[in-house]
Design an enzyme around this catalytic site. Structure first.
Site, PDB file in Angstrom:
ATOM      1  N   LYS A  42       0.263  -6.110   0.735  1.00 10.94           N
ATOM      2  CA  LYS A  42      -0.006  -4.694   0.996  1.00 10.94           C
ATOM      3  C   LYS A  42      -1.087  -4.185   0.055  1.00 10.94           C
ATOM      4  O   LYS A  42      -1.341  -4.754  -0.997  1.00 10.94           O
ATOM      5  CB  LYS A  42       1.275  -3.864   0.820  1.00 10.94           C
ATOM      6  CG  LYS A  42       2.403  -4.263   1.769  1.00 10.94           C
ATOM      7  CD  LYS A  42       2.095  -3.865   3.200  1.00 10.94           C
ATOM      8  CE  LYS A  42       3.233  -4.239   4.135  1.00 10.94           C
ATOM      9  NZ  LYS A  42       3.234  -5.649   4.515  1.00 10.94           N
ATOM     10  N   ASP A  43      -1.687  -3.058   0.462  1.00  6.73           N
ATOM     11  CA  ASP A  43      -2.783  -2.461  -0.275  1.00  6.73           C
ATOM     12  C   ASP A  43      -2.414  -2.131  -1.716  1.00  6.73           C
ATOM     13  O   ASP A  43      -1.267  -1.851  -2.025  1.00  6.73           O
ATOM     14  CB  ASP A  43      -3.210  -1.148   0.395  1.00  6.73           C
ATOM     15  CG  ASP A  43      -3.314  -1.292   1.891  1.00  6.73           C
ATOM     16  OD1 ASP A  43      -2.293  -1.094   2.568  1.00  6.73           O
ATOM     17  OD2 ASP A  43      -4.402  -1.627   2.365  1.00  6.73           O
ATOM     18  N   LYS A  44      -3.431  -2.102  -2.574  1.00  8.75           N
ATOM     19  CA  LYS A  44      -3.216  -1.603  -3.924  1.00  8.75           C
ATOM     20  C   LYS A  44      -3.263  -0.080  -3.931  1.00  8.75           C
ATOM     21  O   LYS A  44      -2.306   0.575  -4.332  1.00  8.75           O
ATOM     22  CB  LYS A  44      -4.264  -2.149  -4.894  1.00  8.75           C
ATOM     23  CG  LYS A  44      -4.093  -1.529  -6.285  1.00  8.75           C
ATOM     24  CD  LYS A  44      -5.186  -1.901  -7.260  1.00  8.75           C
ATOM     25  CE  LYS A  44      -4.949  -1.159  -8.581  1.00  8.75           C
ATOM     26  NZ  LYS A  44      -5.999  -1.401  -9.571  1.00  8.75           N
TER      27      LYS A  44
END
Length: 623
Positions: free
Chosen positions: A255-257
């Protein structure tokens, strides 16, 4: 990177769990492309974890890519676009995983399972903490827990020493100070309890066995809530606290930071109780919804992701917004690979991928290591200058404080194996990172050819298009095309195990690869890892569960999304003003794996989602 990963903008924020704030710092069958989203998308070759300041970042982005550079050219709708700021705050982008049962994953329960709770209840009850540990000992243990103790351990002598009293001290330390472990040592005839941090060096000398009931599933599944951390960073934090190797954890997708994300994680033979204790000291991470199962998680098992996205300072009227979102719900968007697929520096990742496929290894090294325009961290600039001047890998490597970046790994390989053995040296870069380069090249070809397909034939199925029947690719006849829609059509990523459209757009693949000095009939590589089988990808994606609202607010610093953690803490939901100074669009939608939320947002706004363009927009807005 992660699936459906959004664009990054330069404006940061500080936001975390209230007490823990942290600075922003090849198959015989044709394959359906569906797991690329589980790779980490490179945001540039090197990263030491620090954010650039706004001016430097904006300067760097002057040399970045735009959508036109990577074949992102077309839209499917005819509504008038409008401006807005994407990810002004990381809390403006919230991602909830959709698990393999089709359920949206939420963190809504921090309790341990009933079975584990019963085991805890049966354990001997501790006296009050004050009866076991002195105030001075608690102070020392607290400092050790926060890595402020330079000795690396705290030794405690038990008065009127008995095994029972030592057991109480062991339990008190581990209960009151999650992240600490203890052992008993004998010194000068006295028995001392030594506490040490599970993420410290002392931990290596004291492996511990934990009892595991036979009737309990071997894997503890839990929900990980994280803010402004990518998935691997979060797992590395958990593994240090639990004294585990990171590969003991499994997950369905990264998942995105720069977002708030919620996803399922599984870990082998770690109790829910141990995990739950970590909530007392984790920063920007929370874990919960524990259960035991007999299997780990596998990459790609997820059904997709549900997004809640806030676009601030929108210029569109309510009517424009309604038309744009209605089109997104009814027709969808072109399933382009998003900008982060191609990196953010002046040397795009697809150029490195093209050189690999051409077997031009000197060019691979040159592209990764040569000086490049745009602002970079000073140590990288010095490293590149040293390489350009001396071509000495050891001297260049000394300029890097962080040897784990791609440049450092390549230089280490060159110093070990020599410049005449570049293939082996390049192999020191982790396999996923190496494959990202060639997947990036496939992606830019796919984007370019899909733009040509939309330009040539619009939003209808035509003779010569490809559909999938099961896992088999099938070319449509003119008659068959009449009974198919644009949502059925797939286009191939180039490879040795795919077919191409039989209309003139299909011939464009051969022309494009020939211009890059590649043979479309020979996509097998001398190095097996770099042989491309190819895959198929739908050209139009229609999101599900689409909803939206235009909201007004006065304070640009407040969050406009009620997060899972805020709900658990009984924090009130955001309150919006009818006459607020600012307008924002809050939209929700679900996407399947391997699709990019930024490309859905692009279709709504009709704006370039590249960091280069978004940085320019943000700089204008904040000035």
């Amino acid at each position: 990177m992660a699936e459906s990963e959004p664009v990054l903008v330069q404006v940061g924020e500080k936001r975390g769990c209230p007490e823990d704030e942290e600075k922003d710092t090849p198959s015989k069958k044709p394959r359906v492309e569906n797991n690329h989203q589980d790779e980490e998308e490179p945001e540039g070759e090197a990263d030491d974890g620090e954010e650039e300041n706004g001016e430097t970042f904006a300067d760097m982005m002057k040399h970045g890519l735009t959508e036109l550079d990577v074949g992102i050219l077309k839209y499917v709708s005819d509504h008038e676009g409008f401006s807005g700021i994407l990810k002004e705050r990381y809390s403006d982008f919230v991602v909830h995983e959709i698990n393999k049962q089709g359920k949206i994953v939420h963190l809504d329960d921090l309790s341990i399972p009933a079975e584990a709770a019963e085991e805890v209840a049966e354990a001997p009850q501790l006296p009050e903490e004050t009866e076991v540990l002195t105030e001075e000992q608690k102070k020392q243990l607290g400092e050790l827990q926060l890595f402020r103790n330079k000795e690396g351990n705290v030794s405690i002598e038990v008065i009127d020493d008995t095994k029972e009293k030592r057991t109480l001290v062991h339990k008190a330390i581990k209960t009151q100070f999650p992240g600490l472990e203890t052992k008993t040592e004998e010194k000068d005839g006295r028995k001392l309890i030594v506490a040490y941090h599970t993420a410290g060096k002392k931990a290596l000398a004291a492996p511990r066995k934990h009892f595991w009931p036979k009737n309990r599933g071997s894997f503890c599944h839990f929900v990980l809530y994280k803010e402004n951390k990518d998935t691997m960073d979060a797992i590395n934090v958990l593994s240090k606290f639990l004294r585990l190797r990171p590969n003991m954890f499994s997950y369905m997708g990264t998942k995105d930071k720069r977002a708030i994300t919620v996803q399922e994680i599984a870990v082998l033979k770690i109790t829910a109780e141990r995990l739950a204790h970590l909530n007392k000291c984790l920063m920007n991470l929370k874990v919960g919804n524990f259960c035991y199962k007999n299997h780990p998680l596998k990459l790609g098992e997820l059904q997709g992701n549900h997004f809640t996205v806030v676009i601030r300072n929108i210029s569109g009227t309510d009517e424009q917004v309604h038309k744009a979102l209605t089109s997104l719900r009814q027709t969808g968007f072109i399933n382009y690979y998003g900008m982060q697929r191609f990196g953010t520096t002046a040397v795009p990742t697809y150029q490195v991928g093209r050189a690999i496929l051409k077997n031009d290894w000197n060019e691979v090294v040159d592209l990764i290591l040569k000086p490049r325009p745009g602002a970079e961290k000073e140590f990288l600039v010095r490293c590149r200058e040293e390489w350009a001047k001396t071509q000495d890998p050891e001297a260049s490597l000394k300029k890097l404080p962080n040897k784990r970046c791609v440049e450092g790994q390549l230089l280490r390989g060159l110093s070990m194996y020599g410049k005449k053995n570049i293939v082996t040296a390049f192999g020191l870069i982790p396999r996923n990172n190496r494959l990202m380069y060639i997947h990036s090249y496939q992606s830019v070809v796919w984007n370019t050819m899909v733009s040509r397909r939309i330009e040539a034939f619009g939003l209808k199925a035509v003779e010569g298009d490809i559909v999938l029947k099961g896992t088999t690719a099938h070319l449509l006849s003119a008659e068959e095309a009449e009974s198919h829609s644009i949502h059925d059509i797939v286009m191939p990523l180039p490879g040795f195990d795919v077919i191409y459209p039989s209309h003139h757009v299909g011939k464009g693949y051969r022309e494009l690869l020939s211009a890059d000095k590649l043979d479309i009939d020979n996509m097998r590589h001398k190095v097996k890892d770099y042989s491309l089988a190819g895959a198929y990808r739908r050209i139009i994606i229609r999101p599900s569960d689409v909803s939206w609202e235009v909201i007004k607010y006065d304070d640009p610093r407040i969050s406009l999304v009620h997060s899972d953690f805020e709900k658990l803490e009984n924090k009130p939901a955001p309150v919006f003003s009818k006459e607020g100074k600012h307008r924002a669009l809050r939209m929700e939608f679900s996407l399947p794996p391997s699709t990019y939320a930024t490309m859905a947002i692009r279709e709504v706004l009709k704006l370039d989602t590249s960091i280069k363009k978004q940085t320019q927009l943000n700089t204008t807005w904040f000035n």
